[in-house]
Design a protein around this motif. Structure first.
Motif, PDB file in Angstrom:
ATOM      1  N   ASN A  48      64.619   0.488  -5.298  1.00 25.32           N
ATOM      2  CA  ASN A  48      63.356  -0.101  -5.717  1.00 25.32           C
ATOM      3  C   ASN A  48      63.371  -0.490  -7.185  1.00 25.32           C
ATOM      4  O   ASN A  48      62.540  -1.293  -7.621  1.00 25.32           O
ATOM      5  N   LYS A  49      64.298   0.036  -7.980  1.00 26.49           N
ATOM      6  CA  LYS A  49      64.374  -0.373  -9.384  1.00 26.49           C
ATOM      7  C   LYS A  49      64.721  -1.855  -9.473  1.00 26.49           C
ATOM      8  O   LYS A  49      64.135  -2.594 -10.265  1.00 26.49           O
ATOM      9  N   TRP A  50      65.674  -2.313  -8.683  1.00 23.36           N
ATOM     10  CA  TRP A  50      66.010  -3.732  -8.681  1.00 23.36           C
ATOM     11  C   TRP A  50      64.832  -4.570  -8.195  1.00 23.36           C
ATOM     12  O   TRP A  50      64.441  -5.551  -8.833  1.00 23.36           O
ATOM     13  N   ARG A  51      64.263  -4.171  -7.082  1.00 28.30           N
ATOM     14  CA  ARG A  51      63.184  -4.965  -6.488  1.00 28.30           C
ATOM     15  C   ARG A  51      61.970  -5.027  -7.427  1.00 28.30           C
ATOM     16  O   ARG A  51      61.288  -6.047  -7.499  1.00 28.30           O
ATOM     17  N   LYS A  52      61.690  -3.943  -8.147  1.00 31.33           N
ATOM     18  CA  LYS A  52      60.526  -3.921  -9.025  1.00 31.33           C
ATOM     19  C   LYS A  52      60.769  -4.664 -10.337  1.00 31.33           C
ATOM     20  O   LYS A  52      59.832  -5.177 -10.951  1.00 31.33           O
ATOM     21  N   LEU A  53      62.008  -4.732 -10.784  1.00 28.16           N
ATOM     22  CA  LEU A  53      62.296  -5.377 -12.064  1.00 28.16           C
ATOM     23  C   LEU A  53      62.591  -6.868 -11.940  1.00 28.16           C
ATOM     24  O   LEU A  53      62.399  -7.615 -12.903  1.00 28.16           O
ATOM     25  N   LYS A  54      63.056  -7.329 -10.796  1.00 26.30           N
ATOM     26  CA  LYS A  54      63.587  -8.690 -10.714  1.00 26.30           C
ATOM     27  C   LYS A  54      62.578  -9.748 -11.152  1.00 26.30           C
ATOM     28  O   LYS A  54      62.908 -10.637 -11.946  1.00 26.30           O
ATOM     29  N   TYR A  55      61.347  -9.673 -10.668  1.00 24.60           N
ATOM     30  CA  TYR A  55      60.360 -10.684 -11.056  1.00 24.60           C
ATOM     31  C   TYR A  55      59.749 -10.393 -12.425  1.00 24.60           C
ATOM     32  O   TYR A  55      59.275 -11.310 -13.098  1.00 24.60           O
ATOM     33  N   ASN A  56      59.754  -9.137 -12.845  1.00 26.61           N
ATOM     34  CA  ASN A  56      59.366  -8.848 -14.219  1.00 26.61           C
ATOM     35  C   ASN A  56      60.336  -9.505 -15.197  1.00 26.61           C
ATOM     36  O   ASN A  56      59.921 -10.068 -16.218  1.00 26.61           O
ATOM     37  N   LEU A  57      61.630  -9.449 -14.897  1.00 30.16           N
ATOM     38  CA  LEU A  57      62.615 -10.112 -15.744  1.00 30.16           C
ATOM     39  C   LEU A  57      62.406 -11.619 -15.751  1.00 30.16           C
ATOM     40  O   LEU A  57      62.473 -12.278 -16.804  1.00 30.16           O
ATOM     41  N   ALA A  58      62.144 -12.182 -14.580  1.00 27.54           N
ATOM     42  CA  ALA A  58      61.906 -13.629 -14.492  1.00 27.54           C
ATOM     43  C   ALA A  58      60.657 -14.023 -15.269  1.00 27.54           C
ATOM     44  O   ALA A  58      60.647 -15.040 -15.981  1.00 27.54           O
ATOM     45  N   ASP A  59      59.589 -13.219 -15.154  1.00 27.95           N
ATOM     46  CA  ASP A  59      58.358 -13.525 -15.875  1.00 27.95           C
ATOM     47  C   ASP A  59      58.558 -13.415 -17.385  1.00 27.95           C
ATOM     48  O   ASP A  59      58.037 -14.237 -18.154  1.00 27.95           O
ATOM     49  N   ALA A  60      59.291 -12.389 -17.809  1.00 26.64           N
ATOM     50  CA  ALA A  60      59.547 -12.233 -19.242  1.00 26.64           C
ATOM     51  C   ALA A  60      60.324 -13.416 -19.782  1.00 26.64           C
ATOM     52  O   ALA A  60      60.007 -13.960 -20.847  1.00 26.64           O
ATOM     53  N   ARG A  61      61.330 -13.840 -19.047  1.00 27.00           N
ATOM     54  CA  ARG A  61      62.138 -14.990 -19.475  1.00 27.00           C
ATOM     55  C   ARG A  61      61.291 -16.257 -19.505  1.00 27.00           C
ATOM     56  O   ARG A  61      61.369 -17.046 -20.456  1.00 27.00           O
ATOM     57  N   ALA A  62      60.479 -16.468 -18.482  1.00 33.27           N
ATOM     58  CA  ALA A  62      59.657 -17.677 -18.409  1.00 33.27           C
ATOM     59  C   ALA A  62      58.667 -17.751 -19.558  1.00 33.27           C
ATOM     60  O   ALA A  62      58.337 -18.843 -20.043  1.00 33.27           O
ATOM     61  N   ALA A  63      58.182 -16.596 -20.013  1.00 31.00           N
ATOM     62  CA  ALA A  63      57.212 -16.561 -21.101  1.00 31.00           C
ATOM     63  C   ALA A  63      57.870 -16.562 -22.473  1.00 31.00           C
ATOM     64  O   ALA A  63      57.164 -16.524 -23.491  1.00 31.00           O
ATOM     65  N   GLY A  64      59.184 -16.611 -22.512  1.00 30.17           N
ATOM     66  CA  GLY A  64      59.889 -16.692 -23.781  1.00 30.17           C
ATOM     67  C   GLY A  64      60.077 -15.372 -24.499  1.00 30.17           C
ATOM     68  O   GLY A  64      60.428 -15.355 -25.683  1.00 30.17           O
ATOM     69  N   HIS A  65      59.883 -14.256 -23.802  1.00 29.24           N
ATOM     70  CA  HIS A  65      60.053 -12.951 -24.439  1.00 29.24           C
ATOM     71  C   HIS A  65      61.528 -12.572 -24.527  1.00 29.24           C
ATOM     72  O   HIS A  65      62.316 -12.881 -23.638  1.00 29.24           O
ATOM     73  N   ARG A  66      61.853 -11.864 -25.592  1.00 31.70           N
ATOM     74  CA  ARG A  66      63.223 -11.405 -25.796  1.00 31.70           C
ATOM     75  C   ARG A  66      63.330  -9.884 -25.775  1.00 31.70           C
ATOM     76  O   ARG A  66      64.432  -9.350 -25.838  1.00 31.70           O
ATOM     77  N   THR A  67      62.184  -9.203 -25.716  1.00 39.11           N
ATOM     78  CA  THR A  67      62.166  -7.739 -25.748  1.00 39.11           C
ATOM     79  C   THR A  67      61.315  -7.215 -24.611  1.00 39.11           C
ATOM     80  O   THR A  67      60.202  -7.701 -24.376  1.00 39.11           O
TER      81      THR A  67
END
Length: 297
Positions: free
Chosen positions: A48-67
């Motif tokens: 579930n760590k992968w499943r829970k993080l995958k779209y969080n990572l995509a959202d962070a990248r889409a919003a231009g976050h680096r941290t």
């Protein structure tokens, strides 16, 4: 939100395998049991760590976050996974750790792993930690630490729910119930939302208390606008609370490994399987029922 940036791919098996277990505690009652081996999705981002993080990572990248900034206890698997994901996919990471007394102690294996992956560890007292979801507290952290993309404790938010909701589509066996261990409720919220009609999701709480039912319903409302009615939380198998065990649980997990050659932890998956086996023994499932148990780590 939508996900214009594709989620990165894991380094293990996806879809994760389904393994049918021959276990007389189930077969004697006419039940079939499969283990959904989400622990094999990725060696550093299992289950579930992968499943829970995958779209969080995509959202962070889409919003231009680096941290990425997230929260957890000293032995949090979510802290480990976030640190690993950040190192792999190019994010700086900050872990806000419950317990300022830990700052003066040697790092345990989990925190050392996170630090070795480049995570900055910030230890806060337990009063401050309880404010972790408050916008004012997050704003103060941003002033102190710099801008970040916040992921809640355990990773449970609408992005995580959507990631976990994809799991049922990978199941191609005749089942009526799916079971998962529950800490913060995000995995159960997603599993239930992704189930085909007529199936039920069972969440086995690993902490004391009856707060998870409300938390899971709220996660579904935040994600989909309404809670589904196809799940429930079992609160009778926490074995004393988070990271607590009993002789019965220890005996069960040792026996499970001896029977099936699969090690299970006593914090999450062991409690879920123990509870599932106890319910089967009590006749909670009708003969002919197929059950999928998710091995999240």
């Amino acid at each position: 939100m939508d996900h214009p940036v594709a989620a990165p791919a894991p380094r293990g098996l996806l879809p994760s395998p389904l393994q049918e277990l021959q276990d007389d505690r189930f077969t004697a009652r006419g039940l079939r049991l499969w283990l959904k081996r989400d622990d094999l999705i990725d060696p550093e981002l299992p289950g579930n760590k992968w499943r829970k993080l995958k779209y969080n990572l995509a959202d962070a990248r889409a919003a231009g976050h680096r941290t990425l900034l997230t929260f957890g206890g000293a032995y949090s698997n979510h802290i480990r996974a976030t640190a690993a994901a950040g190192a792999r996919y190019g994010f700086a990471t900050i872990g806000v750790i419950r317990g300022d007394e830990l700052a003066d102690r040697p790092l345990n294996d989990s925190l050392r792993f996170a630090a070795d992956r480049g995570m900055r560890l910030v230890f806060v007292d337990r009063t401050a930690y309880r404010r972790r979801a408050e916008p004012e507290y997050l704003a103060g952290l941003a002033e102190e630490l710099g801008e970040f993309f916040a992921i809640p404790e355990g990773g449970s938010n609408p992005a995580a729910v959507r990631g976990c909701a994809e799991l049922p589509a990978e199941i191609d066996v005749p089942y009526a119930a799916i079971a998962v261990a529950c800490g913060t409720g995000g995995t159960l919220a997603g599993l239930a939302a992704g189930l085909p009609e007529g199936r039920e999701a069972l969440g086995f709480a690993v902490l004391k208390g009856d707060f998870l039912t409300a938390d899971v319903a709220e996660l579904q409302r935040r994600t989909y606008g309404a809670a589904t009615g196809n799940w429930r939380v079992e609160t009778g198998f926490h074995c004393g609370g988070y990271a607590r065990s009993t002789p019965e649980l220890h005996e069960f997990t040792a026996d499970f490994e001896a029977r099936h050659g699969i090690a299970v932890d006593e914090v999450y998956v062991g409690k879920m399987l123990y509870g599932l086996t106890e319910l089967a023994g009590q006749g909670a499932f009708a003969p002919g029922t197929g059950i999928v148990a998710v091995k999240t780590g």
